[in-house]
Design an enzyme around this catalytic site. Structure first.
Site, PDB file in Angstrom:
ATOM      1  N   ALA A  89       8.601 -39.028   1.040  1.00 47.26           N
ATOM      2  CA  ALA A  89       8.251 -38.541   0.401  1.00 47.26           C
ATOM      3  C   ALA A  89       6.936 -39.371   1.327  1.00 47.26           C
ATOM      4  O   ALA A  89       5.024 -38.890   1.990  1.00 47.26           O
ATOM      5  CB  ALA A  89       7.812 -38.095  -0.982  1.00 47.26           C
ATOM      6  N   GLU A 115       0.728  -1.365  -0.084  1.00 49.20           N
ATOM      7  CA  GLU A 115      -0.346   0.284  -0.002  1.00 49.20           C
ATOM      8  C   GLU A 115       0.886   1.555  -0.008  1.00 49.20           C
ATOM      9  O   GLU A 115       0.736   2.210  -0.559  1.00 49.20           O
ATOM     10  CB  GLU A 115      -0.557   0.157   1.347  1.00 49.20           C
ATOM     11  CG  GLU A 115      -1.733  -1.020   1.664  1.00 49.20           C
ATOM     12  CD  GLU A 115      -2.076  -2.336   1.931  1.00 49.20           C
ATOM     13  OE1 GLU A 115      -2.275  -2.868   2.639  1.00 49.20           O
ATOM     14  OE2 GLU A 115      -0.514  -2.623   1.896  1.00 49.20           O
ATOM     15  N   ARG A 142      20.144 -22.121  -7.877  1.00 54.21           N
ATOM     16  CA  ARG A 142      20.941 -21.450  -9.217  1.00 54.21           C
ATOM     17  C   ARG A 142      20.359 -21.163 -10.483  1.00 54.21           C
ATOM     18  O   ARG A 142      18.887 -21.125 -10.732  1.00 54.21           O
ATOM     19  CB  ARG A 142      21.765 -22.354  -9.835  1.00 54.21           C
ATOM     20  CG  ARG A 142      22.866 -23.116  -8.808  1.00 54.21           C
ATOM     21  CD  ARG A 142      23.856 -23.862  -9.078  1.00 54.21           C
ATOM     22  NE  ARG A 142      23.496 -25.662 -10.425  1.00 54.21           N
ATOM     23  CZ  ARG A 142      22.679 -26.885  -9.782  1.00 54.21           C
ATOM     24  NH1 ARG A 142      22.172 -26.388  -8.490  1.00 54.21           N
ATOM     25  NH2 ARG A 142      21.842 -27.432 -10.611  1.00 54.21           N
ATOM     26  N   SER A 189      11.678 -43.003 -10.213  1.00 53.46           N
ATOM     27  CA  SER A 189      12.658 -42.279 -10.010  1.00 53.46           C
ATOM     28  C   SER A 189      13.922 -42.088 -10.053  1.00 53.46           C
ATOM     29  O   SER A 189      14.676 -41.401  -9.614  1.00 53.46           O
ATOM     30  CB  SER A 189      12.128 -41.856  -8.684  1.00 53.46           C
ATOM     31  OG  SER A 189      12.484 -42.372  -7.388  1.00 53.46           O
ATOM     32  N   ALA A 190      14.443 -43.542 -10.100  1.00 53.84           N
ATOM     33  CA  ALA A 190      15.493 -44.292 -10.285  1.00 53.84           C
ATOM     34  C   ALA A 190      15.566 -44.991 -10.742  1.00 53.84           C
ATOM     35  O   ALA A 190      14.763 -45.658 -11.535  1.00 53.84           O
ATOM     36  CB  ALA A 190      16.635 -44.074  -9.274  1.00 53.84           C
TER      37      ALA A 190
END
Length: 359
Positions: free
Chosen positions: A290, A56, A210, A164-165
């Site tokens: 996860a 504001e 990065r 994932s792998a």
């Protein structure tokens, strides 16, 4: 009722607020547009950094005398307290603003009440304009304030068959350079990046941002219950601050957390991070971590990067999350699907109630 000009101004204010992502924590992101008495935009601003002028104030400075008798359109209820800066309610009153339209009410005890103060001084006030859109851009801070824990975004990368792998443990690089660059955008918008010791051993990740000019580096958090982190791990360099969370009975100085069963107490961890002014967490750990966060109902958003590739064997993107039957599956609501190079980025939130209150 809000006018067409005010609705357009709110859309602009929401876009302005998004410019502050990654720069204002532990404060919210806020955007503001000033309309003159004829409904024309005469000033705009956003909260650019913690401790600096609020949205504001920036907008009023840009508007100058043209603000008198006009309308302030703000994404968050104007604050009503004095902290490192003065109350925005007073700045609006001194500028002669006749009407304030805001999207989302301030949930904090200290800053709330701005609408009532403005109304008591004779300013017309309207709330709720484009509230869902304004809340989405400010979801991390709002979650943190309402539930006393950081907002948690789980990010993963996987092949189309959910790996994932590969079977030999290799995982670089499943997704494209475009997806990896987008992950750095997520890091730059987060207060902390969290991984487990398994990911640390397998990938030795750096976890710093990065390619995002002017980005503030997030706190790097390693969940290492047995204090096995190697002294030469890249995450321990000077590029950013690092916090290693270990269990109470680990053979090292206890830095954070408490052991319950095989690992750290996730709600306690999030509570401690919140106490350290962490408002948003990017969960970059592997499938086990996860699964633990999902089992604790401590994930507010999921971003998956899916590569058009198949492995057929190897680590899954998600391990045990405490779901034992299909009828108990955690259903998600898709909020965005975007192509990044050859990959697809899928964004979703838990369908039952997002953000979760379970933690």
């Amino acid at each position: 009722m809000a006018t067409t000009a005010e609705a357009e101004a709110m859309r602009r204010a929401i876009a302005l607020a998004a410019r502050g992502l990654g720069h204002t924590s532990p404060n919210p992101v806020v955007g503001c547009v000033i309309l003159d008495a004829d409904g024309r935009t005469v000033g705009e601003g956003w909260h650019q950094r913690a401790g600096g002028p609020h949205a504001e104030v920036h907008a009023l400075r840009a508007a100058g005398e043209r603000a008198r008798g006009g309308t302030a359109v703000v994404t968050l209820e104007p604050c009503n307290h004095t902290g490192r800066t003065g109350p925005c309610t007073q700045a609006l009153l001194e500028a002669g603003i006749a009407r304030v339209v805001y999207a989302v009410a301030d949930p904090t005890d200290g800053a709330a009440g701005g609408a009532a103060t403005l109304a008591a001084a004779g300013t017309a006030v309207e709330s709720g304009l484009l509230a869902d859109q304004a809340a989405e851009v400010n979801e991390a801070w709002l979650t943190s304030m309402r539930f006393g824990r950081p907002f948690v975004l789980w990010k993963y990368a996987a092949t189309l068959d959910g790996r994932s792998a590969a079977a030999d443990g290799t995982s670089r690089w499943i997704t494209s350079a475009a997806s990896r660059a987008d992950v750095h955008r997520l890091r730059a918008q987060s207060d902390a990046v969290v991984v487990g010791s398994g990911t640390l051993r397998a990938d030795d990740p750096h976890l710093a941002v990065r390619g995002q000019g002017g980005a503030r580096q997030p706190l790097r958090v390693v969940l290492d219950t047995k204090a096995t982190i190697a002294p030469g791990a890249r995450v321990l360099d000077s590029a950013a601050h690092t916090l290693v969370a270990v269990a109470d009975d680990a053979p090292a100085l206890r830095l954070l957390g408490a052991e319950t069963g095989p690992g750290l107490d996730i709600p306690a961890l999030l509570g401690e991070l919140h106490a350290r002014s962490v408002r948003s967490v990017l969960l970059e750990g592997g499938p086990t971590l996860a699964g633990a966060f999902l089992a604790a109902r401590a994930v507010d958003k999921v971003v998956g990067y899916l590569a058009p590739a198949l492995l057929g064997a190897g680590a899954p993107a998600l391990a045990d999350a405490g779901i034992t039957t299909a009828i108990r599956a955690l259903h998600l609501e898709l909020t965005d699907v975007t192509r990044l190079g050859p990959d697809m980025r899928i964004t979703a939130v838990p369908g039952e109630c997002a953000p979760s209150q379970g933690s």
